[in-house]
Design a protein around this motif. Structure first.
Motif, PDB file in Angstrom:
ATOM      1  N   THR A  29     -12.239   2.622   6.298  1.00 23.78           N
ATOM      2  CA  THR A  29     -12.859   2.395   4.990  1.00 23.78           C
ATOM      3  C   THR A  29     -13.015   3.735   4.276  1.00 23.78           C
ATOM      4  O   THR A  29     -12.879   4.802   4.883  1.00 23.78           O
ATOM      5  CB  THR A  29     -14.243   1.742   5.126  1.00 23.78           C
ATOM      6  N   GLY A  71      -7.704   2.060   5.084  1.00 23.64           N
ATOM      7  CA  GLY A  71      -7.440   0.674   5.461  1.00 23.64           C
ATOM      8  C   GLY A  71      -6.745   0.612   6.807  1.00 23.64           C
ATOM      9  O   GLY A  71      -6.087   1.559   7.236  1.00 23.64           O
ATOM     10  N   ARG A  89       0.849  -1.184   0.000  1.00 19.22           N
ATOM     11  CA  ARG A  89       0.000   0.000   0.000  1.00 19.22           C
ATOM     12  C   ARG A  89       0.887   1.237   0.000  1.00 19.22           C
ATOM     13  O   ARG A  89       1.892   1.285   0.696  1.00 19.22           O
ATOM     14  CB  ARG A  89      -0.880   0.007   1.254  1.00 19.22           C
TER      15      ARG A  89
END
Length: 240
Positions: A137, A90, A80
């Motif tokens: 999220t 996340g 990421r």
């Protein structure tokens, strides 16, 4: 050897003490602590100087594991990006609620916003600062319940916001909705109700962004001065 003896004797910050105080307020609101025990622990929390002194105050409470911060910095998840909005979505939420009963609470700096965060204020106030936060999220709901109290949510300038809360002799601030947002930013939705209270919103740049803008402005002024100097020299040479 007790578990406390394994804790690093690191100095606790004001933010660390406030996180423990929030856990104690939650426990009081849920009936896990009596008022006298709450007051005693809260006083000890504000007197604490190290993590080891803070840990026993929340050891027997459900949220104790989230009361103290990690000593090591959080690393980005494998694969990421470490920066940009994609790198901030996340991960595990830091906390899922904030309660202010005749008091206040604040969440700011490097924390992780959950999918759903609940703010409850009764004769008190709370503030959520999302400018430097990560997000569990990309879609986040912040449920605000304000009874004779107040709440404020601080967003970065480019974040999407929707307000659906209901005011009864109170209100929700809609002034920051409809602002153009950067693609890929999390979308924040405010819900809940305000009774003789209010839920406000504002947009602010981070200190780092303001410093970068100030440095860019200084560089532009320097270049303008240099350009004027060169222009004067060229004029002088033509006159010689």
């Amino acid at each position: 050897m007790t578990s406390d003896e394994h804790l690093p004797e690191l100095r606790a910050s004001d933010a660390d003490r406030e996180r423990v105080a929030d856990v104690l307020r939650d426990a009081l609101a849920e009936g896990r602590l009596a008022m006298d025990e709450f007051e005693e622990r809260l006083e000890e929390a504000y007197r604490a100087k190290t993590y080891a002194q803070l840990a026993p105050l929340t050891r027997d409470l459900p949220a104790a594991g989230a009361a103290l911060p990690e000593v090591a910095p959080r690393a980005a998840a494998p694969g990421r990006p470490a920066s940009g909005w994609a790198g901030r979505i996340g991960g595990e939420a830091t906390t899922r609620r904030g309660i202010a009963i005749m008091s206040g609470f604040q969440r700011k700096g490097g924390w992780t916003v959950p999918r759903r965060f609940t703010m409850f204020s009764f004769w008190g106030g709370g503030e959520l600062d999302l400018r430097e936060a990560d997000f569990e999220t990309a879609e986040v709901e912040i449920r605000c319940i304000s009874i004779m109290g107040g709440a404020n949510v601080v967003l970065p300038p480019d974040m999407a916001l929707e307000v659906r809360g209901i005011g009864i002799m109170g209100g929700f601030d809609h002034s920051q909705t409809g602002v153009p947002h950067t693609p890929g930013t999390p979308r924040v939705t405010l819900t809940g109700f305000a009774f003789w209270g209010g839920v406000g919103t504002s947009r602010k740049k981070t200190r780092a962004a303001r410093r970068a803008e100030a440095e860019a402005a200084r560089e532009q002024r320097r270049l303008a001065r240099e350009e004027r100097r060169l222009t004067r020299e060229q004029r002088r040479k033509r006159l010689e």
